[in-house]
Design an enzyme around this catalytic site. Structure first.
Site, PDB file in Angstrom:
ATOM      1  N   SER A 135       0.856  -1.187   0.000  1.00 21.53           N
ATOM      2  CA  SER A 135       0.000   0.000   0.000  1.00 21.53           C
ATOM      3  C   SER A 135       0.888   1.231   0.000  1.00 21.53           C
ATOM      4  CB  SER A 135      -0.891   0.004   1.244  1.00 21.53           C
ATOM      5  OG  SER A 135      -1.474   1.266   1.450  1.00 21.53           O
ATOM      6  N   SER A 136       0.383   2.300  -0.586  1.00 25.04           N
ATOM      7  CA  SER A 136       1.168   3.538  -0.632  1.00 25.04           C
ATOM      8  C   SER A 136       1.346   4.160   0.743  1.00 25.04           C
ATOM      9  CB  SER A 136       0.518   4.549  -1.578  1.00 25.04           C
ATOM     10  OG  SER A 136      -0.818   4.817  -1.182  1.00 25.04           O
ATOM     11  N   CYS A 137       0.623   3.661   1.755  1.00 21.66           N
ATOM     12  CA  CYS A 137       0.787   4.205   3.097  1.00 21.66           C
ATOM     13  C   CYS A 137       2.117   3.800   3.726  1.00 21.66           C
ATOM     14  CB  CYS A 137      -0.367   3.799   3.996  1.00 21.66           C
ATOM     15  SG  CYS A 137      -0.346   2.061   4.475  1.00 21.66           S
ATOM     16  N   TYR A 164      -0.616  -0.558  10.216  1.00 25.01           N
ATOM     17  CA  TYR A 164      -0.832  -1.243   8.935  1.00 25.01           C
ATOM     18  C   TYR A 164       0.381  -1.058   8.027  1.00 25.01           C
ATOM     19  CZ  TYR A 164      -2.960  -2.254   4.370  1.00 25.01           C
ATOM     20  OH  TYR A 164      -3.237  -2.766   3.121  1.00 25.01           O
ATOM     21  N   LYS A 168       3.015  -3.851   6.225  1.00 19.55           N
ATOM     22  CA  LYS A 168       3.289  -3.913   4.790  1.00 19.55           C
ATOM     23  C   LYS A 168       4.774  -3.722   4.484  1.00 19.55           C
ATOM     24  CE  LYS A 168      -0.693  -4.929   3.129  1.00 19.55           C
ATOM     25  NZ  LYS A 168      -0.859  -6.221   2.420  1.00 19.55           N
ATOM     26  N   HIS A 207     -12.524   2.674   2.808  1.00 18.62           N
ATOM     27  CA  HIS A 207     -11.646   3.773   2.425  1.00 18.62           C
ATOM     28  C   HIS A 207     -12.487   4.943   1.911  1.00 18.62           C
ATOM     29  CE1 HIS A 207      -8.619   0.437   2.277  1.00 18.62           C
ATOM     30  NE2 HIS A 207      -7.912   1.367   2.879  1.00 18.62           N
TER      31      HIS A 207
END
Length: 342
Positions: A135-137, A164, A168, A207
């Site tokens: 994920s881009s987070c 989270y 990842k 989201h």
């Protein structure tokens, strides 16, 4: 030297380990057995549709009730029985700002266990091709924009989803470690914000884009005069249709072999306020939109640098207006079957 799986499911031979810096990717045989972990989710269901459309004939999937990937013994037993040639790890516990900020332990613990079990089982059974989806987070809250892949681990994370993100990041490093120690051509992809059919529209766990669709559609249907959204609406975000993401996944498996995670997105962003206006217009809501500025905005801006992927020859095809309209139509058609609405 032949490699044997130990009783814990970890390959015991670590001799001749290499630091795989990249190789030449090659097409996947359409008769290969492909396991899509999380095949009923947003990305997994899109992958299933796309791989079928591309001629793959041996797809394998299990629902969470059929196989709990947090259960290590069950995960290894599944791999021993099914013996997949390719694994796409799209299974994860996911949610929006509210869910991530209030239940960080769940997001950290569940995702770490899912990842470790699947990656260890894939390694024990010598799965040749594997794609881990992040994920881009994973990138720092204040990373320079657009965010390049080398921004990873260069600054503090956004506090509302740091648990989270850490999970990842661990998955990315796990894939890189397998490449270095065992030389397998495993790769990772980092999608931007995804949307489309099969999304989670739960009021508390979704989201931003599906949450907005559900909120505005409900307001329109019930004749409400106003909608209240979280934050100021100033945060900038990028959105990619999940069908594009599925296409990018297969493209990367067949065209990329390197240790660095690859960003997947459109390279274009807009404010949440602008997005809300688009959603309201698309569903036909004509009332007022108000903003609850006591709620967090999250990261101020998040748009990915997708030059690595574009240099390989891939670009997104579904525009936001087109994709949004199709998603709203799907949401209305699916009715009570929509995730988060039952």
């Amino acid at each position: 030297m032949a490699r044997q799986a130990s009783t814990t499911g970890i390959l015991t031979d670590t001799t001749d380990s290499t630091d795989a810096q990249g190789g030449v990717a090659y097409p996947i045989d359409r008769t290969a057995r492909v396991y899509i972990a999380g095949h009923r989710g947003l990305v997994g269901s899109a992958l299933w549709r796309h791989l079928r459309s591309q001629g793959f004939t041996d797809l394998v999937g299990r629902t969470s009730s059929e196989l709990d990937l947090r259960d290590r013994e069950a995960t290894f037993e599944f791999f021993a029985i099914e013996q997949p040639d390719v694994v796409i790890l799209a299974a994860a516990k996911v949610g929006g700002i509210g869910a991530n900020s209030t239940r960080p332990v769940d997001f950290l613990s569940d995702n770490l266990r899912i990842q470790v079990n699947v990656l260890d089982a894939a390694l024990a059974h010598r799965v040749d091709r594997l794609l881990f989806l992040g994920s881009s987070c994973i990138y720092p809250k204040f990373a320079p924009q657009p965010i390049t892949e080398d921004a990873l681990l260069t600054g503090p994370l956004e506090s509302t989803n740091d648990a989270y993100a850490i999970a990842k990041i661990a998955g990315i490093l796990h894939v890189q470690a397998v490449r270095r120690q065992y030389g397998l051509p495993w790769i990772s992809a980092m999608p931007t914000n995804l949307y489309g059919p099969g999304d989670n529209f739960s009021p508390t766990g979704s989201h931003v884009l599906p949450a907005l669709i559900a909120r505005y559609e409900r307001a329109r249907g019930q004749g409400e005069r106003s909608v209240v959204n979280w934050g100021t609406g100033s945060a900038l975000r990028e959105f990619l249709h999940v069908d594009d993401m599925a296409d990018a996944c297969l493209f990367l498996l067949e065209h990329f072999d390197g240790p660095t995670q690859v960003n997947v997105g459109t390279g274009k962003d807009l404010s949440i306020r602008e997005l809300a206006e688009m959603v309201a217009s698309t569903v036909g809501f004509t009332g007022e939109t108000r903003w609850d500025e006591t709620k967090p905005d999250g990261t101020p801006r998040k748009v990915l640098d997708i030059s690595t992927l574009t240099k390989l020859g891939w670009r997104s095809r579904v525009g936001l207006a087109e994709g949004l309209a199709a998603t709203v139509e799907w949401y209305r058609t699916a009715g009570a079957g929509v995730r988060g609405q039952g």
